[in-house]
Design an enzyme around this catalytic site. Structure first.
Site, PDB file in Angstrom:
ATOM      1  N   SER A  57       0.177 -10.578  -1.579  1.00 11.97           N
ATOM      2  CA  SER A  57       1.225 -10.168  -2.518  1.00 11.97           C
ATOM      3  C   SER A  57       2.630 -10.517  -2.018  1.00 11.97           C
ATOM      4  O   SER A  57       3.569 -10.540  -2.800  1.00 11.97           O
ATOM      5  CB  SER A  57       1.140  -8.660  -2.789  1.00 11.97           C
ATOM      6  OG  SER A  57       1.557  -7.926  -1.669  1.00 11.97           O
ATOM      7  N   LYS A 108       6.425  -4.260   0.273  1.00 10.69           N
ATOM      8  CA  LYS A 108       7.039  -4.913  -0.901  1.00 10.69           C
ATOM      9  C   LYS A 108       8.547  -5.013  -0.680  1.00 10.69           C
ATOM     10  O   LYS A 108       9.091  -4.384   0.225  1.00 10.69           O
ATOM     11  CB  LYS A 108       6.803  -4.072  -2.180  1.00 10.69           C
ATOM     12  CG  LYS A 108       5.347  -3.975  -2.639  1.00 10.69           C
ATOM     13  CD  LYS A 108       4.836  -5.255  -3.245  1.00 10.69           C
ATOM     14  CE  LYS A 108       3.370  -5.169  -3.600  1.00 10.69           C
ATOM     15  NZ  LYS A 108       2.481  -5.119  -2.428  1.00 10.69           N
TER      16      LYS A 108
END
Lengths: 428, 153
Positions: free
Chosen positions: B73, B110
């Site tokens: 990701s 993230k």
């Protein structure tokens, strides 16, 4: 009795809340809302509980098999004790405190006394306490409470009160006399540092129920009836510091033998000698309080204050195959740890040994694989102590060989998140 | 308290010294005292010790934790499966920082966006941005300060 010191002193006790449980939660945000308990070695009984587990009234010290149904019913998260994790986080807490306060005494794996004398001149002490609390919360994710007072006994008592009274928001400064009287009146005498259950019963028979009543008792009378130690506690409760930063008055849960070297240590042989000495000292202290250790930690570091030298500091822990107070067993366990820690080319400033997870002779649990401490071992150690009492250093141990290792029962062990490359927490 | 000698000779080893706090003795440059036969190395005056990756990568040793990245990701931010992330909890998370955060009990890495609204953004078009609604169980664990990507051979 020490005469009152001329300048007022100021101490703080910083205590991690439910330390083992908080450590287990650090890398498990999914457990934030779940009750959590930690088990003793071999998963025997409950030795730590988070706040939620305390609310469920899961008893401290309860054997696992007795509370299994209760744990299941409330979906309690259960962990084997992970001293590698607790030890690493503990040393991070202590090092952070060393950066914040001028003087630090590590009192146990999750508690430290700070000497703050003089700090009040430049900063409000409650603000300072909040700063400590926020720094440890942000940098390590561990909640702590800070008790502040003009003596160690009052700092300890203030810390105790912060846990009972949420309105203090984790920090209580008892420097102010009026505030102190209010708090002392509400603290039962058995919660005073150094007053055990037995002592409290005898005091209650004399109508001394609260810390305030003890503070107002006559020190001379108490000294005659009880001990000089309790008389000193009275002075401490009244704001006169009798204990300095290194003295302690109760059997320790943890024994630390550590020193800063007079000169930097550069070679491993010298370090081995130092470690041998520290272990001998720690084992002697262990035997003098009739305890046995189940956990051994070794640490070393270079100086933090010499920026031109590269810094290296590290620590490593091991579970002992059986509880022991025998210097030989401890040395045998320690030397492989030193091999693991040692890096050539550093100028070591400090090293030390921590014996923890202590137990008393009476509560000794022996396992099938590890024999109980033998009588011969006890006799030999008693003789060594006797000789060394007469003339310190007359008997000492040389380095010994390795022995086999075996694993104890740790069915619910969490990963060594901070000390093993293959066990790091994973993120997506 | 006098320091009791440990060696049978009763001589206190000089490296052990007395139990004091760190002395402010000055460090000597490495190799200063060795004398080689023949010509001295012309490099001797320039020795500085060796480079320490810890010194380069870890500004706050007690507040730095290591975690291992999983999945793809964050590949757009050069974080690959199996990389080790250095997480500095002493840093205050700012807009655009790559952070480790927990969302409803899961730890994730993230990019943190504080404007126009609190969002965790992946660095891979496969994953949509995650807007953090009020009342979500959300916490920043720490700021990623370095990525260790080891090449296998």
């Amino acid at each position: 009795m020490h005469p009152p010191t001329s300048t007022p002193r100021c101490f703080a006790l910083v205590d991690c809340n439910n330390f083992y449980a908080s450590c287990e939660r650090l890398f498990r945000p999914d457990l934030k809302q779940r009750p959590l308990v930690v088990l003793s070695n071999n998963d025997g009984c409950i030795i730590a509980r988070c706040a939620l587990a305390k609310q469920l009234q899961i008893p401290m010290g309860a054997p696992l098999h007795q509370v299994k149904a209760l744990l299941k019913q409330h979906r309690v998260a259960v962990f084997s004790s992970n001293y590698a994790l607790y030890g690493d986080l503990s040393s991070r807490v202590m090092q952070t405190l060393e950066q914040l306060a001028p003087k630090v005494e590590i009192y146990s794996i999750d508690e430290a006394f700070l000497e703050l004398s003089g700090v009040e001149a430049c900063q409000d002490l409650t603000d300072f306490g909040q700063h400590i609390r926020q720094t440890i919360q942000q940098q390590l994710g561990l909640p702590v409470c800070v008790g502040i007072g003009p003596s160690k006994t009052l700092a300890k008592l203030a810390n105790h009160a912060t846990k009972k009274y949420p309105q203090f928001a984790g920090v209580l400064d008892l420097s102010d006399v009026h505030k102190r009287l209010h708090v002392l009146a509400r603290v039962p005498v058995h919660d005073v540092w150094g007053v055990g259950r037995k002592l409290a019963e005898r005091l209650q028979a004399m109508e001394i129920q609260t810390a305030l009543q003890l503070a107002r008792a006559c020190p001379q009378q108490i000294r005659k009836k009880f001990s000089v130690v309790l008389a000193r506690t009275i002075n401490e409760l009244n704001g006169t510091a009798c204990l300095t930063l290194d003295e302690v008055q109760e059997p320790k849960q943890q024994i630390i033998s550590s020193r800063s070297f007079g000169q930097r240590v550069l070679d491993k042989a010298s370090m081995q000698q130092a470690i041998t000495l520290y272990i001998s000292r720690a084992a002697e202290k262990l035997r003098s309080q009739h305890s046995y250790a189940r956990q051994l930690t070794l640490f070393l570091r270079t100086s933090r204050f010499q920026s031109q030298d590269p810094f290296y500091g590290n620590s490593v822990s091991i579970h002992l195959p059986a509880p022991t107070a025998d210097t030989r067993h401890l040395l045998q366990a320690a030397m492989p740890l030193l091999d693991q820690l040692w890096r050539n080319g550093y100028r070591y400033a400090k090293a030390g040994v921590v014996l923890s997870d202590l137990c008393e002779a009476s509560g000794l649990q022996t396992s099938f694989f590890a024999p109980a401490p033998s009588e011969r071992s006890e006799q030999l150690m008693a003789l060594v102590d006797q000789l060394n009492q007469r003339q310190r250093g007359s008997v000492f141990f040389a380095r010994q060989g390795k022995d086999g290792d075996w694993q104890m029962q740790r069915k619910f062990l969490s990963p060594a998140y901070t000390t093993r490359w293959d066990q790091l927490p994973e993120v997506n | 308290m006098p320091f009791a000698p440990f060696f049978a000779s009763q001589q206190q080893p000089e490296w052990l010294g007395s139990p004091t706090v760190d002395s402010d003795r000055r460090a000597l440059p490495l190799y200063l005292n060795t004398v080689a036969a023949g010509f001295p190395s012309p490099a001797q005056d320039y020795l500085e010790g060796c480079l320490d990756l810890h010194e380069l990568l870890i500004k706050h040793p007690t507040a730095t934790f290591f975690v291992r990245a999983r999945g793809d990701s964050m590949r757009g931010a050069a974080i690959f499966d199996g990389d080790i992330l250095l997480v500095d909890r002493a840093l205050q998370a700012q807009h655009q920082d790559i952070v480790i955060a927990s969302v409803d009990g899961d730890m994730t890495v993230k990019r943190l966006l504080l404007q126009p609204q609190l969002t965790l953004q992946a660095a891979n078009p496969k994953y949509p941005p995650m807007v953090i609604a009020d009342g979500t169980d959300f916490e920043v664990f720490g700021v990623v300060s370095s990525i260790i990507h080891q090449l296998k051979r």
